[in-house]
Design an enzyme around this catalytic site. Structure first.
Site, PDB file in Angstrom:
ATOM      1  N   ASP A  94      -6.697  10.416  17.538  1.00 20.72           N
ATOM      2  CA  ASP A  94      -7.237   9.907  18.797  1.00 20.72           C
ATOM      3  C   ASP A  94      -6.494  10.527  19.957  1.00 20.72           C
ATOM      4  O   ASP A  94      -7.079  10.859  20.985  1.00 20.72           O
ATOM      5  CB  ASP A  94      -7.015   8.378  18.873  1.00 20.72           C
ATOM      6  CG  ASP A  94      -8.035   7.625  18.059  1.00 20.72           C
ATOM      7  OD1 ASP A  94      -9.109   7.361  18.595  1.00 20.72           O
ATOM      8  OD2 ASP A  94      -7.766   7.333  16.887  1.00 20.72           O
ATOM      9  N   CYS A 125       0.818  -1.218   0.000  1.00 19.61           N
ATOM     10  CA  CYS A 125       0.000   0.000   0.000  1.00 19.61           C
ATOM     11  C   CYS A 125       0.849   1.265   0.000  1.00 19.61           C
ATOM     12  O   CYS A 125       0.426   2.290  -0.505  1.00 19.61           O
ATOM     13  CB  CYS A 125      -0.945  -0.007   1.199  1.00 19.61           C
ATOM     14  SG  CYS A 125      -0.104   0.141   2.793  1.00 19.61           S
ATOM     15  N   ARG A 172     -13.953   5.027  21.303  1.00 14.52           N
ATOM     16  CA  ARG A 172     -13.767   5.173  19.856  1.00 14.52           C
ATOM     17  C   ARG A 172     -14.644   4.133  19.175  1.00 14.52           C
ATOM     18  O   ARG A 172     -14.789   3.006  19.656  1.00 14.52           O
ATOM     19  CB  ARG A 172     -12.294   5.076  19.450  1.00 14.52           C
ATOM     20  CG  ARG A 172     -11.739   3.703  19.167  1.00 14.52           C
ATOM     21  CD  ARG A 172     -10.208   3.713  19.107  1.00 14.52           C
ATOM     22  NE  ARG A 172      -9.633   4.438  17.985  1.00 14.52           N
ATOM     23  CZ  ARG A 172      -9.407   3.925  16.786  1.00 14.52           C
ATOM     24  NH1 ARG A 172      -9.730   2.667  16.529  1.00 14.52           N
ATOM     25  NH2 ARG A 172      -8.853   4.647  15.824  1.00 14.52           N
ATOM     26  N   GLU A 177     -14.560 -20.418  -5.038  1.00 15.85           N
ATOM     27  CA  GLU A 177     -15.511 -19.308  -4.940  1.00 15.85           C
ATOM     28  C   GLU A 177     -16.784 -19.622  -4.153  1.00 15.85           C
ATOM     29  O   GLU A 177     -17.277 -18.766  -3.414  1.00 15.85           O
ATOM     30  CB  GLU A 177     -15.886 -18.845  -6.356  1.00 15.85           C
ATOM     31  CG  GLU A 177     -14.718 -18.213  -7.073  1.00 15.85           C
ATOM     32  CD  GLU A 177     -14.996 -18.014  -8.547  1.00 15.85           C
ATOM     33  OE1 GLU A 177     -15.222 -16.878  -8.940  1.00 15.85           O
ATOM     34  OE2 GLU A 177     -14.986 -19.011  -9.302  1.00 15.85           O
ATOM     35  N   CYS A 237       1.484 -11.600   1.509  1.00 10.63           N
ATOM     36  CA  CYS A 237       1.487 -10.982   2.840  1.00 10.63           C
ATOM     37  C   CYS A 237       2.422 -11.719   3.787  1.00 10.63           C
ATOM     38  O   CYS A 237       2.712 -11.239   4.877  1.00 10.63           O
ATOM     39  CB  CYS A 237       0.081 -11.007   3.436  1.00 10.63           C
ATOM     40  SG  CYS A 237      -0.448 -12.686   3.912  1.00 10.63           S
ATOM     41  N   CYS A 272       7.740   1.070   4.427  1.00 14.32           N
ATOM     42  CA  CYS A 272       7.281   1.991   3.388  1.00 14.32           C
ATOM     43  C   CYS A 272       7.180   3.427   3.907  1.00 14.32           C
ATOM     44  O   CYS A 272       7.073   4.356   3.123  1.00 14.32           O
ATOM     45  CB  CYS A 272       5.945   1.531   2.798  1.00 14.32           C
ATOM     46  SG  CYS A 272       4.560   1.661   3.925  1.00 14.32           S
ATOM     47  N   ARG A 327     -14.243 -12.538  -7.483  1.00 16.48           N
ATOM     48  CA  ARG A 327     -14.527 -13.850  -6.867  1.00 16.48           C
ATOM     49  C   ARG A 327     -16.025 -14.073  -6.628  1.00 16.48           C
ATOM     50  O   ARG A 327     -16.667 -13.303  -5.913  1.00 16.48           O
ATOM     51  CB  ARG A 327     -13.771 -13.944  -5.544  1.00 16.48           C
ATOM     52  CG  ARG A 327     -13.608 -15.342  -5.016  1.00 16.48           C
ATOM     53  CD  ARG A 327     -12.724 -15.313  -3.787  1.00 16.48           C
ATOM     54  NE  ARG A 327     -12.292 -16.659  -3.435  1.00 16.48           N
ATOM     55  CZ  ARG A 327     -11.423 -16.913  -2.457  1.00 16.48           C
ATOM     56  NH1 ARG A 327     -10.913 -15.948  -1.736  1.00 16.48           N
ATOM     57  NH2 ARG A 327     -11.066 -18.151  -2.188  1.00 16.48           N
TER      58      ARG A 327
HETATM   59  C1  LIG Z   1      -1.665   3.428   9.017  1.00 17.04           C
HETATM   60  C2  LIG Z   1      -1.783   4.483  10.068  1.00 17.04           C
HETATM   61  C3  LIG Z   1      -2.891   4.489  10.881  1.00 17.04           C
HETATM   62  C4  LIG Z   1      -3.048   5.461  11.845  1.00 17.04           C
HETATM   63  N1  LIG Z   1      -4.141   5.432  12.652  1.00 17.04           N
HETATM   64  C5  LIG Z   1      -4.284   6.381  13.604  1.00 17.04           C
HETATM   65  C6  LIG Z   1      -5.404   6.387  14.458  1.00 17.04           C
HETATM   66  O1  LIG Z   1      -6.283   5.524  14.373  1.00 17.04           O
HETATM   67  N2  LIG Z   1      -5.494   7.367  15.379  1.00 17.04           N
HETATM   68  C7  LIG Z   1      -4.538   8.324  15.514  1.00 17.04           C
HETATM   69  O2  LIG Z   1      -4.642   9.171  16.384  1.00 17.04           O
HETATM   70  N3  LIG Z   1      -3.472   8.344  14.715  1.00 17.04           N
HETATM   71  C8  LIG Z   1      -3.328   7.410  13.769  1.00 17.04           C
HETATM   72  N4  LIG Z   1      -2.234   7.438  12.947  1.00 17.04           N
HETATM   73  C9  LIG Z   1      -1.310   8.566  13.034  1.00 17.04           C
HETATM   74  C10 LIG Z   1      -0.019   8.229  13.757  1.00 17.04           C
HETATM   75  O3  LIG Z   1      -0.265   8.250  15.117  1.00 17.04           O
HETATM   76  C11 LIG Z   1       0.962   9.266  13.344  1.00 17.04           C
HETATM   77  O4  LIG Z   1       1.283   8.988  11.978  1.00 17.04           O
HETATM   78  C12 LIG Z   1       2.250   9.263  14.132  1.00 17.04           C
HETATM   79  O5  LIG Z   1       2.015   9.404  15.477  1.00 17.04           O
HETATM   80  C13 LIG Z   1       3.091  10.425  13.656  1.00 17.04           C
HETATM   81  O6  LIG Z   1       4.329  10.367  14.278  1.00 17.04           O
HETATM   82  P1  LIG Z   1       5.665  10.468  13.441  1.00 17.04           P
HETATM   83  O7  LIG Z   1       6.742  10.438  14.422  1.00 17.04           O
HETATM   84  O8  LIG Z   1       5.726   9.477  12.398  1.00 17.04           O
HETATM   85  O9  LIG Z   1       5.482  11.909  12.822  1.00 17.04           O
HETATM   86  P2  LIG Z   1       6.109  12.461  11.486  1.00 17.04           P
HETATM   87  O10 LIG Z   1       5.436  11.877  10.342  1.00 17.04           O
HETATM   88  O11 LIG Z   1       7.577  12.392  11.519  1.00 17.04           O
HETATM   89  O12 LIG Z   1       5.677  13.973  11.653  1.00 17.04           O
HETATM   90  C14 LIG Z   1       4.376  14.415  11.443  1.00 17.04           C
HETATM   91  C15 LIG Z   1       4.375  15.900  11.117  1.00 17.04           C
HETATM   92  O13 LIG Z   1       4.711  16.634  12.270  1.00 17.04           O
HETATM   93  C16 LIG Z   1       5.957  17.300  12.140  1.00 17.04           C
HETATM   94  N5  LIG Z   1       6.632  17.076  13.409  1.00 17.04           N
HETATM   95  C17 LIG Z   1       6.948  15.879  13.955  1.00 17.04           C
HETATM   96  N6  LIG Z   1       7.426  16.067  15.193  1.00 17.04           N
HETATM   97  C18 LIG Z   1       7.399  17.395  15.433  1.00 17.04           C
HETATM   98  C19 LIG Z   1       7.752  18.190  16.541  1.00 17.04           C
HETATM   99  N7  LIG Z   1       8.208  17.663  17.649  1.00 17.04           N
HETATM  100  N8  LIG Z   1       7.579  19.512  16.435  1.00 17.04           N
HETATM  101  C20 LIG Z   1       7.099  20.056  15.310  1.00 17.04           C
HETATM  102  N9  LIG Z   1       6.741  19.372  14.223  1.00 17.04           N
HETATM  103  C21 LIG Z   1       6.898  18.036  14.300  1.00 17.04           C
HETATM  104  C22 LIG Z   1       6.623  16.706  10.927  1.00 17.04           C
HETATM  105  O14 LIG Z   1       7.398  17.640  10.251  1.00 17.04           O
HETATM  106  C23 LIG Z   1       5.414  16.274  10.093  1.00 17.04           C
HETATM  107  O15 LIG Z   1       4.930  17.366   9.378  1.00 17.04           O
HETATM  108  C24 LIG Z   1      -2.050   6.468  11.987  1.00 17.04           C
HETATM  109  C25 LIG Z   1      -0.925   6.456  11.165  1.00 17.04           C
HETATM  110  C26 LIG Z   1      -0.787   5.477  10.213  1.00 17.04           C
HETATM  111  C27 LIG Z   1       0.403   5.498   9.307  1.00 17.04           C
HETATM  112  S1  FES Z   2      -2.587 -12.001   0.976  1.00 19.49           S
HETATM  113 FE1  FES Z   2      -2.105 -13.409   2.552  1.00 19.49          FE
HETATM  114  S2  FES Z   2      -1.735 -15.224   1.450  1.00 19.49           S
HETATM  115 FE2  FES Z   2      -2.412 -13.858  -0.093  1.00 19.49          FE
HETATM  116  S1  FES Z   3       3.300  -1.404   2.169  1.00 17.49           S
HETATM  117 FE1  FES Z   3       1.494  -1.493   3.299  1.00 17.49          FE
HETATM  118  S2  FES Z   3       2.208  -0.993   5.284  1.00 17.49           S
HETATM  119 FE2  FES Z   3       3.919  -0.632   4.056  1.00 17.49          FE
END
Ligand SMILES: Cc1cc2nc3c(=O)[nH]c(=O)nc-3n(C[C@H](O)[C@H](O)[C@H](O)COP(=O)(O)OP(=O)(O)OC[C@H]3O[C@@H](n4cnc5c(N)ncnc54)[C@H](O)[C@@H]3O)c2cc1C
Ligand code: FES
Ligand code: FES
Length: 1361
Positions: A367, A51, A435, A1289, A124, A81, A937
């Site tokens: 959240d 993805c 939630r 199927e 997967c 990724c 399917r």
């Molecule tokens: C698949 C997926 C599902 C998710 N589901 C949820 C969910 O259900 N609920 C939920 O609440 N969250 C969810 N998230 C969000 C997730 O919690 C955040 O992506 C994560 O916490 C971000 O942290 P990071 O360190 O990767 O931030 P980064 O991606 O590194 O930073 C995020 C942004 O903030 C800036 N930044 C980072 N740190 C600072 C700082 N200290 N000061 C100033 N700017 C800063 C960066 O420049 C960027 O713009 C999900 C994320 C993913 C990928």
């Molecule tokens: S996606 Fe899990 S076995 Fe095909």
């Molecule tokens: S390719 Fe799907 S989580 Fe990274």
């Protein structure tokens, strides 16, 4: 050493699977992700891309960090990724092939995944392996487990793969494989596997399970010694020199930010936000500053004032810290909520600061911010002028987006100090978080989240609980930020909680928490706000002074939802039982042997198209598609008119060579365009193919393309089916495919005592969600030839399409397919334009061209299941026996015919599982300006089967007769079956459905459980259960298919078939068949030994011609039959040789000797065949029955599938392990169709559910908690291949049992509401059509969006009576 002297490091050093990598920083683009690097610059291809947004787990690897001071290694999973390559400096990465592989031996995780039959397409599986391994490694770090096991508990094992998606297996075997390591596992609880049989002694089983010794597991050296030594002597990067900087102090960060004024800077924590804000990948930052090495940002401080966490503390670490504060239950509740954010592999790196900044700057539906606002958290900010300031989080969120150069330093959760500091009363803090999301364990954004804190105390005077203070925070409902319901807070403060007060508070809340209009399901989200408030305060309304003594006067215990409303949904662990018969008659056919290549799939060594190394000079393509439904294409250009980096050209229909045609698909009903020409006819139609020097550049550039459209003088596009009919926009369906009427409808209707007229049902679409998206690689060869590697279910059609498109003879083209990472019909027709575009580009540029279509483009351009509208009239007797059904269907085929004309047959075949008396059947296949739909399917069959159930439910409701009775009354007799299905019905003993129907009742305890369900519903207000038993009949057609078996000089055997291994176990069955058939030579080598000598090889359209499509559930058996014919030919040639050898030597002859002799005699040891079904073998019926029991939370609309029992007739299964996997996997995919998956379009017909964020396939937490399957071994079927029947199927249809059970539960909820409204008792059994899919918002809507208000009104009324 001075600071300056230390800063002289110029390269990144890290390890992958123990191998050292050193990269010069000057040569790295800091936006490179780890998955990009691993897949393109290392041999480690086990890391898959599913993805690119953190939502699927295919790319999961283990990251290990070494702390030289503590001499400790931390190991955790990450999504590669989202991880930037530069951020892994000094770390070690372990991929699945790093755990073990075919060269050094597989890891126990791989072996058990294989032995528990837990792989299908295998795409997967490497990610699953790493997730499991990480769970074991961490469980066994602190103390040694008992021998042979891990400290991991069975419950934890279940969660180990919670964030990883699998579209094939249905998850049960994966969980079993993981559970088999758990010390507390009940071996009897584990599903069918190749290590143990039911009832065997635990020690015997243990002896057979591939050895897990935690010390040896840790011998997978996750952190090599050389790297430890390098880290000890590590120096920092010179932050000023490179685009990637890693400051180690706040002052250094300040300096960097100041110096860089005017330069675009990206602060990087873990970069997981790029999964959501994908446009970030397109932005060109001049500098990246990794802030995670700054101690102030990673610190944790606890004192009496509270708990302060640095902004770069990861979510996983925060959970751990919060859990350590044992006596503060508020913190434990925050931790529990945080465990539902994303998935473990995102939480392990994603930081709390990153999350808060996403919410503050970009209104991310967080959240974390909601729960922290309720906890009255504060934040410390460092502004661009280096000033440090503290705000409440609430204030901070309301401020304008924080500037790029300002930094969030920390978050503090203050200790609770009572507002009412009066020693005469005992104050209690109530804190709860909520939630509602489609997946209980996370990896799904919430429809609404909330967190409430309230300080309450007992009021003797008022005889109730008074609220001294409260804070009610709501988030993720489309507003900018988490929002406090301050008017409600104000209203409640000082009040004693009563029903009346709560009712008034709800009124205020509805005015205050108003979802944004653009948000989906606004009414549902509003109703959730009411629900949560009610759950929090509802309990207090029943609590008077006396009743509260226990907790309010006592030890200061905090209470939560568990006590407020009936207990939460059942938390029972997954369990399963399988009854399977392994047939010995044709051994090894009939045995549940391990899937061919399963271990390779688990270790990630199995090669998919995108794993083939890029040839020199390779280019990469990305599709450009229309976003308009009907428009003239005026021009194609780039934003700002500058050609983006790496772009080499844009291929359109104008590039079709002389003699070639603009065709993207060929071979079914008509040929369809590869590229739109002057006019685009639907959003999602392919307009061009952009070619660049890397996939990343191609994808980024394709997003920067602007298409200028013009709609002048064009007609309005057609979106609705009614409009299509009105304008006669219909596809012609050839007469044999139109479906047929059975009997005389007028007479059938005349025989009816009751009639339901012109009732309607409609269905939306469903996306395939194969884990491997569409992909192809085209390599130009000499003399204008083209070799194309395609992930396809139809290599021959791909071949013809390419030849037609390039205008070359078919012998100039060769299409090779080894395996496909999931197809589900999506790689039948829709793979053709992908391969054709690559071939066209390769031909034009005379360089290899490949593409791996990104998930968004794949979801938008490939279409999916056919949406349809059904109108039916049904006549029936008073006992429920149906006498006539008149059915009219409108099918949305989208823009092109594709396989749509075939759909009617599927619909009708499955619909005719019941005896309708007589049937009138009419289908119109409508052409609309939407993306072309194709076979998914069980295409048409799943809708046909469900239509049957909806009608039965309607009749039952009309007559107020138990629906199970109506089903039974209308099941076919063999005679009526023949009447409806003709020759397909086969012989009378083959009709096993009535037998299965009764057997399932016994197998599942169906009748007894129905009573328990009734009792449950009578005694539970907010949770209702439903149970339903549903039959399925499925028509399959055999198709001709070629095969070839060749024996090499050393006795090893090569098998070729044109059926493609798409995860359905085709290779395994084919191998078994070859071993059995060659075993008939009866030499001294057993069939099992022969099995080991067989290799099935890739399909190659020039090596074997006249292939067909892999689909329709019968390719495995047809291919097996083709192979059997070849083997018969070989045996015939070998028999005289054997006889002569026996005569000569007098003794037994081994296979190898026999072959050696045959070679000496120059006997042709290669036989080809073409299997051809005849009239009697061409089509047959498959049968299955399922019973499902569900529990619906009528406050939130959440459905838990408590139990599913299936009995499915596989004839004599060729491989019961494979068939079991097909049954479970198909059922779970069906569950997605009926419960979860909405595939939506905007008003222009452009698909908008285009990512893992908004398209939710089932996960491990959404499958039946108890999942029992019996494979019926139904004896001889003389017209079948060794008496076997299909399994791919048909079982998908059985998921309708879940939908019907939900309907039953919802019906109970609706009845209950009517009892609260005593003036309206009429129509208590009123029929309602519950939409498909019955998602949470849908279920809640049908249970009553205002159920809480209705209940409170009723309660208040009762008091006043
Ligand atoms: C698949 C997926 C599902 C998710 N589901 C949820 C969910 O259900 N609920 C939920 O609440 N969250 C969810 N998230 C969000 C997730 O919690 C955040 O992506 C994560 O916490 C971000 O942290 P990071 O360190 O990767 O931030 P980064 O991606 O590194 O930073 C995020 C942004 O903030 C800036 N930044 C980072 N740190 C600072 C700082 N200290 N000061 C100033 N700017 C800063 C960066 O420049 C960027 O713009 C999900 C994320 C993913 C990928
Ligand atoms: S996606 Fe899990 S076995 Fe095909
Ligand atoms: S390719 Fe799907 S989580 Fe990274």
């Amino acid at each position: 050493m001075g600071e300056e002297a230390m800063k002289s490091k110029t390269s990144l050093v890290f390890a992958v699977n123990g191998e050292r990598f050193e990269l010069q920083l000057s040569s790295i683009d800091p936006s490179t992700t780890l998955v990009d690097f691993l897949r393109n610059k290392t041999p480690f291809k086990s890391v898959k891309l599913g993805c690119g947004e953190g939502g699927c787990g295919a790319c999961v690897v283990l990251l290990s960090k070494y702390d030289p001071l503590l001499e400790k290694v931390d190991d955790f999973t990450i999504s590669s990724c989202l991880t930037l390559l530069c951020s892994i400096d000094g770390c070690s990465i372990t991929t699945s092939e790093g755990l073990g592989n075919s060269r050094v031996g597989f890891h126990a995780v791989h072996e058990r995944i294989a032995g528990f039959h837990a792989t299908q397409c295998g795409f997967c599986t490497p990610g699953m392996s790493v997730s499991m391994f990480s769970a074991l490694l961490n469980a066994d770090k602190t103390h040694p487990p008992c021998s042979g096991f891990s400290n991991l508990t069975a419950a934890e094992a279940e969660k180990a793969v919670a964030g990883n998606l699998c579209r094939c297996t249905g998850y049960r075997p994966l969980v079993d494989a993981c559970k088999s390591f758990a010390a507390d596992v009940d071996i009897e609880d584990l599903g069918f596997n190749s290590f143990c049989k039911k009832g065997e002694n635990r020690d015997v089983v243990l002896g057979r399970l591939p050895c897990y010794d935690h010390t040896s597991s840790q011998m997978v050296c996750t952190f090599p010694e050389f790297l430890k030594n390098e880290i000890k002597n590590d120096r920092n990067l010179d932050s000023r020199k490179y685009r990637w900087s890693t400051p180690v102090s706040v002052s250094e960060l300040q300096r960097l930010l100041e110096v860089e004024n005017g330069v675009s800077v990206k602060l990087v924590a873990a970069n997981t936000s790029s999964g959501y804000y994908k446009e970030e990948k397109e932005r060109k930052y001049e500098r990246f500053i990794d802030i995670r090495r700054i101690p102030e940002l990673t610190m944790v401080r606890r004192d009496e004032n509270g708990l302060e966490l640095g902004a770069c503390v990861t979510i996983s670490k925060a959970i751990e810290v919060l859990r350590e504060q044992k006596n503060v239950s508020m913190l434990a509740k925050i931790a529990a909520h945080m465990e539902k954010i994303a998935s473990k592999f995102v939480r392990n790196t994603g930081t709390i600061g990153g999350n808060i900044m996403m919410a503050q700057r970009k209104q991310f539906p967080s959240d974390l911010t909601t729960i922290l606002v309720a906890a009255r958290a504060t934040v410390k900010i460092m502004t661009s002028s280096s000033v440090q300031e503290r705000f409440t989080l609430e204030e901070f969120l309301q401020q304008p987006p924080l500037g790029d150069k300002s930094v969030l330093l920390s978050v503090e959760i203050p200790s609770w100090r009572p507002v009412k500091n009066d020693s005469s009363t005992h104050n209690i803090l109530l804190f709860e978080t909520y939630r509602a999301a489609p997946r209980p364990l996370g990896n799904a954004l919430a429809f609404l989240n909330a967190a409430f804190s309230a300080e309450v105390s007992l009021s003797e005077a008022l005889d109730g609980i008074v609220v001294n203070d409260c804070l009610l925070a709501f988030g993720a409902y489309g507003t900018k930020h988490a929002h406090r319901a301050s008017k409600v807070e104000e209203f409640l403060t000082g009040k004693v909680i009563s029903d009346e007060v709560l009712m008034e508070a709800i009124g205020l809340l509805k005015d205050e928490i108003v979802p944004d209009k653009a948000t989906s399901n606004p009414a549902y989200r509003s109703s959730l706000a009411v629900t949560f408030l009610f759950e929090f305060f509802g309990y207090l309304t029943q609590t008077n002074a006396k009743a509260t003594n226990g907790w309010l006067n006592g030890g200061g215990k905090e209470i939560g939802f568990e006590q407020n409303v009936e207990s939460l949904k059942p938390e029972a662990m997954l369990s399963s039982a399988q009854q399977i018969v392994e047939n010995q008659e044709h051994t090894p056919v009939g045995k549940g042997i391990i899937k061919a290549g399963a271990r390779l799939q688990a270790s990630g060594e199995a090669v998919y198209v995108d794993d083939i190394p890029s040839p020199d000079n390779c280019l990469y393509g990305a599709f450009i598609y229309s976003t308009m439904p009907l428009a003239r294409i005026k021009s194609i250009r780039f934003k700002q008119n500058t050609v983006p980096e790496g772009v080499l050209g844009i291929i359109t229909y104008k590039d079709i060579p002389k003699g070639g045609q603009n065709i993207g698909t060929k071979g079914f009903f008509t040929s369809d365009l590869l590229f739109a020409e002057e006019i685009t006819h639907c959003a999602g139609q392919i307009i061009a193919f952009l070619v660049a020097d890397s996939q990343k550049h191609a994808d980024i550039a394709a997003n920067l393309v602007v298409i200028d459209y013009d709609t002048k003088d064009l007609e309005q596009p057609i979106f609705s089916l009614e409009e299509a009919v009105e304008k006669s926009s219909l596809f012609e369906v050839p007469p044999p495919l139109r479906g047929y009427s059975v009997g005389d409808i007028t007479r059938g209707m005349a025989a009816a005592e009751h009639k339901i007229l012109e009732s309607k049902i409609s269905f939306g679409s469903q996306y395939f969600f194969y884990m491997e998206t569409q992909t192809a690689l085209a390599v130009p060869d000499e003399d204008n030839c083209m070799v194309v590697y395609s992930s396809t279910q139809t290599p021959d059609f791909v071949h013809q399409t390419i030849a037609g498109c390039l205008g070359v003879p078919e012998n100039n083209v060769r299409v090779i397919t080894r395996r496909v990472g999931g197809g589900f019909g999506g790689k039948a027709v829709k793979s053709m334009p992908v391969a054709a575009a690559c071939a066209l580009a390769a031909s034009k540029m005379q360089r290899p061209v490949r593409t791996y279509v990104n998930r968004k483009t794949d979801m938008i351009t490939t279409g999916g299941r056919h949406p349809m509208k059904v109108t039916y009239s049904v006549g029936f007797k008073s006992n429920g026996k149906i006498t006539a059904l008149d059915l009219e269907l409108l099918l949305d085929a989208g823009l092109t015919e594709d396989v749509s004309p075939l759909m009617a047959k599927g619909i009708q075949g499955a619909l005719m599982k019941y005896d309708w008396g007589v049937l009138s059947f009419d289908v119109k296949v409508c052409k609309t300006n939407t993306v072309s739909r194709t076979a998914v399917r069980a295409p048409g069959d799943v809708q046909g089967s469900y239509i049957g159930e909806a009608i039965i439910e309607h009749v039952a409701s009309y007559l107020s007769i138990d629906v199970d009775e109506i089903r039974k009354v209308n099941l076919h007799t063999y005679e009526s079956l023949k009447f409806f299905h003709n020759v397909k019905a086969g012989e009378s003993p083959e009709y096993t459905l009535p037998l299965i129907w009764d057997k399932l009742a016994e197998f599942s305890g169906f009748n007894e459980r129905r009573k328990v369900v009734e009792e449950f519903n009578a005694s539970n207000k907010w949770r209702k259960r439903g149970i339903s038993r549903v039959p399925a009949v499925y028509v399959v057609s055999m198709r001709s298919t070629p095969g070839r078996v060749s024996v090499l000089g050393d006795g090893s055997i090569v098998v070729e078939v044109q059926g493609i291994e798409i995860g359905q176990g085709l290779w395994t069955k084919v191998k078994q068949m070859a071993a059995f058939s060659l075993g008939l030579i009866q030499c001294d080598t057993t069939s099992d030994e022969l099995l080991k000598k067989i290799r099935v090889i890739q399909s190659d359209t020039l090596s074997m011609v006249q292939g067909s499509i892999t689909g329709g559930s019968t390719t495995s058996e047809a291919s097996s039959e083709a192979v059997r014919i070849c083997c018969d030919g070989l045996v015939e040639r070998l028999l005289p040789v054997k006889t002569a050898l026996v005569e000569l030597t007098g003794g037994p002859v081994t296979w190898d000797n026999l072959i050696s002799q045959a070679y000496q005699q120059s006997i042709n040891m290669s036989v080809s065949s073409k299997y051809m079904p005849d009239f009697s073998t061409g089509q047959y019926l498959n049968y299955g029955v399922a019973a499902s029991e569900v529990e619906v939370n009528i406050l939130t609309g959440e459905t838990t599938v408590l139990r599913t029992d299936i009995i499915y007739d596989c004839g004599k299964s060729l491989n019961p392990a494979v068939d079991l996997g097909q049954i479970e996997g198909a059922f779970v995919q069906g569950l997605g169709f009926f419960m979860l998956e909405e595939y939506l379009m905007n008003s222009d017909g452009l698909v908008v559910t285009d990512s893992t964020w908004n398209y939710k396939i089932p996960t491990v937490d959404t499958i039946p908690r108890q999942f029992n399957v019996e494979i019926l071994n139904s004896g001889q079927h003389k017209n079948r291949v060794l008496s076997s029947k299909a399994s791919g199927e048909p079982p998908l249809l059985l998921a309708a049992s879940v939908h019907c059970a939900i309907r039953a539960a919802v019906k109970e909820a609706r009845k209950q509401i009517l009892t609260w409204n005593s003036s309206n008792q009429q129509g208590i059994d009123v029929y309602f059509e519950l939409p498909v899919p019955a998602t949470m918002p849908v279920v809640k809507e049908f249970c009553g969006l205002d159920v809480v208000e209705k209940y409170l009104e009723w309660k208040i009324q009762q008091k006043n009576i």
